[in-house]
Each structure stands twice: as structure tokens, then as C-alpha cells.
Design an enzyme around this catalytic site. Structure first.
Site, PDB file in Angstrom:
ATOM      1  N   CYS A  26      -0.306   6.176 -10.234  1.00 11.92           N
ATOM      2  CA  CYS A  26      -0.987   5.719 -11.442  1.00 11.92           C
ATOM      3  C   CYS A  26      -2.487   5.692 -11.195  1.00 11.92           C
ATOM      4  CB  CYS A  26      -0.569   4.296 -11.796  1.00 11.92           C
ATOM      5  SG  CYS A  26       1.104   4.160 -12.397  1.00 11.92           S
ATOM      6  N   GLN A 101       6.328  12.428 -13.493  1.00 16.32           N
ATOM      7  CA  GLN A 101       7.272  11.311 -13.411  1.00 16.32           C
ATOM      8  C   GLN A 101       7.340  10.629 -14.776  1.00 16.32           C
ATOM      9  OE1 GLN A 101       6.154   7.592 -11.401  1.00 16.32           O
ATOM     10  NE2 GLN A 101       8.051   7.747 -10.224  1.00 16.32           N
ATOM     11  N   TYR A 183      10.820  -1.107 -12.504  1.00 15.16           N
ATOM     12  CA  TYR A 183      10.618  -0.733 -13.903  1.00 15.16           C
ATOM     13  C   TYR A 183      11.984  -0.651 -14.610  1.00 15.16           C
ATOM     14  CZ  TYR A 183       5.933  -0.214 -12.176  1.00 15.16           C
ATOM     15  OH  TYR A 183       4.726  -0.489 -11.594  1.00 15.16           O
ATOM     16  N   LEU A 301       4.783   5.046   3.906  1.00 17.49           N
ATOM     17  CA  LEU A 301       4.128   5.034   5.211  1.00 17.49           C
ATOM     18  C   LEU A 301       4.496   6.253   6.066  1.00 17.49           C
ATOM     19  CD1 LEU A 301       3.834   1.264   6.148  1.00 17.49           C
ATOM     20  CD2 LEU A 301       2.008   2.880   5.604  1.00 17.49           C
ATOM     21  N   ARG A 324      -0.867   7.226  -0.290  1.00 20.41           N
ATOM     22  CA  ARG A 324      -2.182   6.774   0.165  1.00 20.41           C
ATOM     23  C   ARG A 324      -2.833   7.727   1.158  1.00 20.41           C
ATOM     24  NH1 ARG A 324       0.222   0.994   1.516  1.00 20.41           N
ATOM     25  NH2 ARG A 324       1.965   2.402   1.938  1.00 20.41           N
TER      26      ARG A 324
HETATM   27  C1  LIG Z   1      -2.775   4.154  -6.327  1.00 18.92           C
HETATM   28  C2  LIG Z   1      -1.272   4.184  -6.317  1.00 18.92           C
HETATM   29  C3  LIG Z   1      -0.585   4.396  -7.502  1.00 18.92           C
HETATM   30  C4  LIG Z   1       0.819   4.483  -7.516  1.00 18.92           C
HETATM   31  N1  LIG Z   1       1.478   4.794  -8.671  1.00 18.92           N
HETATM   32  C5  LIG Z   1       2.794   5.097  -8.632  1.00 18.92           C
HETATM   33  C6  LIG Z   1       3.441   5.692  -9.748  1.00 18.92           C
HETATM   34  O1  LIG Z   1       2.823   6.022 -10.764  1.00 18.92           O
HETATM   35  N2  LIG Z   1       4.779   5.922  -9.648  1.00 18.92           N
HETATM   36  C7  LIG Z   1       5.487   5.631  -8.510  1.00 18.92           C
HETATM   37  O2  LIG Z   1       6.689   5.854  -8.478  1.00 18.92           O
HETATM   38  N3  LIG Z   1       4.873   5.106  -7.428  1.00 18.92           N
HETATM   39  C8  LIG Z   1       3.550   4.880  -7.458  1.00 18.92           C
HETATM   40  N4  LIG Z   1       2.918   4.442  -6.331  1.00 18.92           N
HETATM   41  C9  LIG Z   1       3.685   4.315  -5.088  1.00 18.92           C
HETATM   42  C10 LIG Z   1       3.558   5.606  -4.271  1.00 18.92           C
HETATM   43  O3  LIG Z   1       4.041   6.732  -4.992  1.00 18.92           O
HETATM   44  C11 LIG Z   1       4.322   5.485  -2.938  1.00 18.92           C
HETATM   45  O4  LIG Z   1       5.684   5.364  -3.199  1.00 18.92           O
HETATM   46  C12 LIG Z   1       3.841   4.300  -2.105  1.00 18.92           C
HETATM   47  O5  LIG Z   1       2.425   4.188  -2.130  1.00 18.92           O
HETATM   48  C13 LIG Z   1       4.309   4.431  -0.657  1.00 18.92           C
HETATM   49  O6  LIG Z   1       3.855   5.652  -0.128  1.00 18.92           O
HETATM   50  P1  LIG Z   1       2.569   5.756   0.859  1.00 18.92           P
HETATM   51  O7  LIG Z   1       2.857   4.857   2.019  1.00 18.92           O
HETATM   52  O8  LIG Z   1       2.524   7.225   1.244  1.00 18.92           O
HETATM   53  O9  LIG Z   1       1.361   5.313   0.098  1.00 18.92           O
HETATM   54  C14 LIG Z   1       1.535   4.311  -6.307  1.00 18.92           C
HETATM   55  C15 LIG Z   1       0.828   4.060  -5.132  1.00 18.92           C
HETATM   56  C16 LIG Z   1      -0.547   4.018  -5.118  1.00 18.92           C
HETATM   57  C17 LIG Z   1      -1.263   3.810  -3.801  1.00 18.92           C
END
Ligand SMILES: Cc1cc2nc3c(=O)[nH]c(=O)nc-3n(C[C@H](O)[C@H](O)[C@H](O)COP(=O)(O)O)c2cc1C
Length: 365
Positions: A26, A101, A183, A301, A324
Site C-alpha cells: 500500500c 492484489q 482483512y 523477512l 521492505r
Molecule cells: C509499505 C508496506 C505496505 C504494505 N502493503 C501491503 C498490501 O497492500 N497488501 C499486502 O498483502 N501486504 C502489504 N504489506 C505487507 C508486505 O507485502 C509483506 O507481506 C510484509 O512486509 C513482510 O514482508 P517483508 O519482510 O519482505 O517486508 C505491506 C508492507 C509494507 C512495508
């Protein structure tokens, strides 16, 4: 050395060049659901991250299904045109395939943007009524949702289908349903948020009924040339709530409904639940889900190239998604290719970047 991470994979009618996926994120930067210039910059950049697939952020199927006033939607001709402009740009500028999505925020709708506090919208902030399986708030200080009635079920099924049809018209390669992070769909599946006593509550099969109905209706509307998947919940991280075994049930249900893949995420059902903060915390759950035979992605992660390679080469998942780490390093895929001795496509304008800087490469011209 040959890299599994950089080997292609087929999802339904779509072939991805590699197994790196940019997770949906998002941006809270839409105007009444319409993508803006921010998305041109953000998604245009990620389309050149070296990932085989970029998933556009949670894109909501009705206006009141948005998380915040800034969330993206696909519920009007204007929002469809705005997203098409971004997708067309990413096609011209980038190398990645593109997915979206589709989501409904349920009881977590009507929220502030994270940088405005991230809680429920206050009376002066133009809040709206929210819906959920049961009239239970997400946590203290959150809106109390209205328990969904028969006409809500019909409308929400219908708007998911309509949004999927818009996504197909825009030309997305993949569509994935958001069934995680607390959600609407997840809130039906979890016993934490679903206390219904009708056919949509009680047993796991009953709690899965509405998400399954949505999934089946969307499958009917999406041609086989488009990959169809879902982000599912691997665990609620709460005793007595959703477990990896429930995720396996969910994956089997979606496979039977004709879905091409699932993405295993977790958490987010209640304001007091916390995800583990260990590397690849969803990977062991993904491994169990993958045993059902559906193509499986996982997220959470996953940060380094050797870690990602180990997950896919070790058969723990078919794909990895990163959020991230890719915001931090928008050319993550290029750098992973370098680390793993693999090739990745770059736009012509940037051909002189990575390879010329490698040890032993030809000097800059
Ligand atoms: C800025 C931001 C926005 C996110 N928006 C969504 C989203 O729109 N839909 C979703 O399923 N997860 C969303 N997430 C979760 C990520 O898709 C992901 O599942 C979560 O950050 C863990 O992965 P990572 O450790 O690689 O960051 C968001 C995460 C971040 C950091």
C-alpha cells in the site's frame, strides 16, 4: 553455478522469468481510489527491480472496502483508467510481469494512513461504516463493524468479480485475492473475528465458505491466460486460532477452485497479535502448504539473495516475495543476480550499470 531463483516458472497461462516477486505494498497515495503520479514513479521503478512479477498494492473492490482515504481502488471507470495508465507505463519502461492484489478491508477499513497514526479514523476525519462477519472490533479504539447480511454477501461477491473484470481489461498478467492480514476474507476464516452461527461460521469449512464463494466467482470471470492466486494466512499467531494446518486446508480449497498459486503470509487478525521477527518466518508453513501441489510463494523477512535461493532451491517454496528489502534496494533482483551468478534483464538505458562494475568486467565506454 545455476540458480533456481533465476529459473522461470509457469503459473497457469503465465510464465515468469524468475521466482522473485515484489510483494503488494500500500502506498496510501491514491485519490478516491485512483492511482497517481506517485504510482508511476513507484511501480515504474519496481518494474525494473529484476523481479519476475510485481504485485500492485491492495486494490479495493468497493469504496468502503478501502483501508484509508489514500488506498487504491478498482471500483469505478476513473480508477480503472488511472491504474491502466500506470500499468501501460510499466510495460513500456520495465521488464517485470504485473499483477494486482484485489482486497476488501472489512473491519480494518476506515483507518488513518500509517503516518497519520494508523488507527481508526476519528469523527472529524470522514470515517465510514465498516462490515465484517461479526460485530467485533479489531481492537480497543477501533470501529465496531456491522455483521454482514444477505445483501452484503451478494454485493461483495459481485464487486470482487467486477474488479477482477476491470483488472483483466487493464491487461494484468496476474490477479491475486487478499485473504490475509485481518482483512475481510481472513476475518471470515479466523475464529477470532468470526462468531457467526449460520452457514458462514462455526467449522473451518463454514468459515471458509464466503472466501471460497468469492474465489469461485472470480475464477469464472478470469480467463486461464491470467494467473490467479491468493495471499493466505499461514498462522494467526494466537493460541486456538488459525494454524498452518488451516492454511493447508485453505490452499487445497483454492486449488480445487482452479487457482494457480498461493502466497503464504500470516498475522494481522487482532491489534494485540504479533508476528515473529525471525528471518523467513513463514517459510516452514509454506513448505507444508506446497505439499498440496499448488505453486507456493512465501513472504516475510526474506532479505538476502542466498536466503532466497536456499528457499526455492531447497523446495520450501516455488517463489519468494519481498517487500521492505525491495523498497530499500529497488534493484534487489539485479544485485541478487550478481551474487548468484545469474542473468537478469535490464532496460537499454541502464545496460552499462551492473555488469560494467563487476570485477573483471569490460571497462566503461
Ligand atoms: C509499505 C508496506 C505496505 C504494505 N502493503 C501491503 C498490501 O497492500 N497488501 C499486502 O498483502 N501486504 C502489504 N504489506 C505487507 C508486505 O507485502 C509483506 O507481506 C510484509 O512486509 C513482510 O514482508 P517483508 O519482510 O519482505 O517486508 C505491506 C508492507 C509494507 C512495508
Amino acid at each position: 553455478m545455476s540458480s533456481t531463483l533465476f529459473s522461470p516458472i509457469r503459473l497457469g497461462g503465465v510464465e515468469l522469468e524468475n521466482r522473485i516477486v515484489v510483494a503488494p505494498m500500500c502506498q496510501y497515495s491514491s485519490a478516491d481510489g485512483c492511482a497517481t503520479d506517485w504510482h508511476i514513479a513507484h511501480l515504474g521503478m519496481l518494474a525494473n527491480s529484476g523481479a519476475g512479477l510485481v504485485i500492485v498494492e491492495a486494490t479495493h473492490v468497493e469504496r468502503h472496502g478501502r483501508i484509508t482515504h489514500g488506498c487504491m481502488g478498482l471500483y469505478s471507470d476513473e480508477s480503472e483508467a488511472a491504474l491502466k495508465r500506470v500499468v501501460d507505463f510499466c510495460r513500456r519502461a520495465g521488464t517485470a510481469k504485473l499483477g494486482v492484489q484485489l482486497a476488501h478491508a472489512g473491519r480494518k477499513a476506515s483507518s488513518q494512513r500509517p503516518w497519520e497514526g494508523g488507527g481508526a479514523l476519528k469523527p472529524g476525519e470522514d470515517p465510514w461504516d465498516t462490515i465484517a462477519p461479526s460485530g467485533l472490533p479489531f481492537g480497543p479504539g477501533w470501529h465496531t463493524p456491522r455483521a454482514m447480511a444477505a445483501d452484503d454477501f451478494d454485493r461483495v461477491r459481485g464487486v470482487f468479480v467486477a474488479a477482477a473484470q476491470r483488472a483483466v481489461r487493464i491487461g494484468f498478467d496476474a490477479i491475486e485475492l487478499h485473504m490475509a492480514h485481518g482483512y475481510l476474507a481472513h476475518s471470515f476464516m479466523s475464529p477470532v473475528s468470526n462468531r457467526r452461527t449460520d452457514q458462514y461460521g462455526g467449522s473451518l469449512e463454514n468459515r471458509m465458505r464466503f472466501p471460497r464463494e468469492v474465489a469461485e466467482a472470480v475464477r469464472q470471470a478470469v480467463p486461464r491466460t491470467v494467473a490467479l492466486g491468493a495471499r493466505i494466512t499461514g498462522s494467526d499467531w494466537i493460541d486456538g486460532a488459525l494454524t498452518p494446518a488451516d492454511a493447508v486446508f485453505c490452499a487445497k480449497t483454492l486449488k480445487a477452485a482452479g487457482f494457480d498459486y498461493v502466497d503464504v503470509s500470516s498475522g494481522g487478525i487482532s491489534s494485540d497479535a504479533r508476528n515473529p521477527a525471525t528471518p523467513g518466518y513463514n517459510v516452514p508453513i509454506a513448505e507444508q502448504v506446497r505439499a498440496t501441489g499448488i505453486a507456493t510463494r512465501t513472504v516475510g523477512l526474506i532479505v538476502t539473495a542466498p536466503q532466497a535461493e536456499d528457499i526455492v532451491a531447497g523446495g520450501k517454496a516455488d517463489m519468494v516475495a519481498l517487500a521492505r528489502a525491495v523498497l530499500d534496494d529497488p534493484h534487489w533482483g539485479w544485485h541478487a543476480a550478481r551474487a548468484l551468478g545469474a542473468e537478469v534483464r535490464r532496460p537499454n538505458q541502464y545496460l552499462r550499470s551492473g555488469p560494467a562494475l563487476w570485477p573483471g568486467a569490460a571497462p566503461l565506454r
